[in-house]
Design a protein around this motif. Structure first.
Motif, short mmCIF file in Angstrom:
data_model
loop_
_atom_site.label_atom_id
_atom_site.label_comp_id
_atom_site.label_asym_id
_atom_site.label_seq_id
_atom_site.Cartn_x
_atom_site.Cartn_y
_atom_site.Cartn_z
N THR A 12 0.84 -1.20 0.00
CA THR A 12 0.00 0.00 0.00
C THR A 12 0.87 1.25 0.00
OG1 THR A 12 -1.81 -1.17 1.11
CG2 THR A 12 -1.84 1.23 1.23
N THR A 13 1.97 1.23 0.74
CA THR A 13 2.90 2.36 0.74
C THR A 13 3.50 2.54 -0.66
OG1 THR A 13 3.37 2.07 3.08
CG2 THR A 13 4.97 3.34 1.81
N ASP A 14 3.84 1.44 -1.32
CA ASP A 14 4.32 1.53 -2.71
C ASP A 14 3.28 2.20 -3.58
OD1 ASP A 14 6.61 0.08 -2.01
OD2 ASP A 14 6.03 -1.73 -3.10
N HIS A 15 2.02 1.82 -3.42
CA HIS A 15 0.95 2.41 -4.23
C HIS A 15 0.90 3.93 -4.04
CE1 HIS A 15 -1.53 -1.61 -4.18
NE2 HIS A 15 -0.48 -1.69 -4.98
N GLU A 19 1.48 6.88 -6.87
CA GLU A 19 0.46 7.91 -7.08
C GLU A 19 1.07 9.31 -6.92
OE1 GLU A 19 -2.71 9.77 -8.31
OE2 GLU A 19 -2.60 7.58 -8.36
N GLU A 20 2.00 9.45 -5.99
CA GLU A 20 2.69 10.74 -5.82
C GLU A 20 3.49 11.10 -7.08
OE1 GLU A 20 6.28 12.42 -3.04
OE2 GLU A 20 4.76 11.16 -2.05
N VAL A 47 7.89 -1.81 -11.73
CA VAL A 47 8.47 -3.10 -12.10
C VAL A 47 8.94 -3.84 -10.85
CG1 VAL A 47 10.37 -4.25 -13.34
CG2 VAL A 47 9.04 -2.45 -14.46
N ARG A 48 9.65 -3.16 -9.96
CA ARG A 48 10.10 -3.81 -8.72
C ARG A 48 8.91 -4.32 -7.91
NH1 ARG A 48 14.76 0.32 -8.04
NH2 ARG A 48 13.16 1.73 -7.31
N HIS A 49 7.89 -3.47 -7.79
CA HIS A 49 6.68 -3.80 -7.04
C HIS A 49 5.99 -5.01 -7.66
CE1 HIS A 49 2.91 -2.70 -4.84
NE2 HIS A 49 2.31 -3.09 -5.96
N SER A 50 5.83 -5.00 -8.98
CA SER A 50 5.13 -6.09 -9.67
C SER A 50 5.88 -7.40 -9.54
CB SER A 50 4.97 -5.75 -11.15
OG SER A 50 4.14 -4.64 -11.32
N VAL A 51 7.19 -7.36 -9.70
CA VAL A 51 8.00 -8.58 -9.59
C VAL A 51 7.85 -9.16 -8.19
CG1 VAL A 51 10.38 -9.43 -9.49
CG2 VAL A 51 9.62 -8.04 -11.43
N ALA A 115 -6.82 0.10 -6.98
CA ALA A 115 -8.13 0.10 -6.33
C ALA A 115 -8.62 -1.33 -6.12
CB ALA A 115 -9.13 0.90 -7.16
N ASP A 116 -8.45 -2.18 -7.12
CA ASP A 116 -8.88 -3.57 -7.00
C ASP A 116 -8.10 -4.29 -5.91
OD1 ASP A 116 -10.35 -5.94 -7.85
OD2 ASP A 116 -8.46 -6.61 -8.73
#
Length: 187
Positions: A12-15, A19-20, A47-51, A115-116
């Motif tokens: 959530t912090t990554d999200h 967004e910022e 990319v880091r987050h998704s991996v 959001a999902d």
């Protein structure tokens, strides 16, 4: 990157950080050179987050959440779409004709995905997993982000075990390229 807390807090912090960065892009006029720098930063973070999600979050969702396989598959489809947009964006400058169109597509895709996850997937995982398991997943995600690629690799495997084998090597090469090129830095 690497904030602490359980997996839901970490992601959530990554999200919020992504967004910022989107906000910084939206605040600049079309064609402004810093839009490219922020777009590169967004891509690196996403990319880091998704991996990390593909390595640890989605396998946990498959294992612990009712109908988890379908949920994880949908999230992987979202990732694939976003990764292709990022790949298309990678070689465009802020003043290229397609930059704003692609950036708008990426923002829309990521905002819907976030959001999902936050309204559906994260609450279901938090309900299905004990706190210790969520904490362990948070640690695994933080470690994965440190070695993950920073550039989109749409053809790379997105499920274990191959993603866990190939990701760190691609990540090392990406970070070397980023350091040499100054990618994502103001200049």
């Amino acid at each position: 990157m690497g904030h602490g807390g359980n997996v839901v807090d970490e992601l959530t912090t990554d999200h919020r950080e992504v967004e910022e960065l989107f906000g910084k892009i939206e605040a600049l006029p079309p064609g402004h050179k810093d839009r490219k720098m922020y777009a590169d930063q967004v891509t690196m973070e996403l990319v880091r987050h998704s991996v990390a999600e593909e390595m640890y979050l989605y396998p946990a969702v498959r294992e612990h959440v009712a109908n988890g396989a379908a949920l994880a598959d949908k999230e992987l489809e979202d990732h694939a779409e976003a990764e292709q947009i990022m790949k298309d964006l990678e070689h465009r400058e802020a003043d290229d004709a397609g930059f704003d169109r692609l950036m708008g597509m990426l923002m829309s895709e990521i905002r819907a995905h976030v959001a999902d996850e936050e309204q559906n997937l994260f609450p279901r995982l938090a309900e299905a997993c004990p706190p210790e398991a969520l904490d362990k997943l948070g640690d695994q995600v933080r470690k994965a982000k440190k070695t993950a690629p920073t550039r989109p690799h749409p053809a790379a495997p997105d499920t274990p075990p191959l993603n866990k084998l190939m990701g760190p090597g691609a990540g090392l090469v990406d970070r070397m390229r980023d350091a040499l090129s100054g990618r994502g830095k103001s200049g």
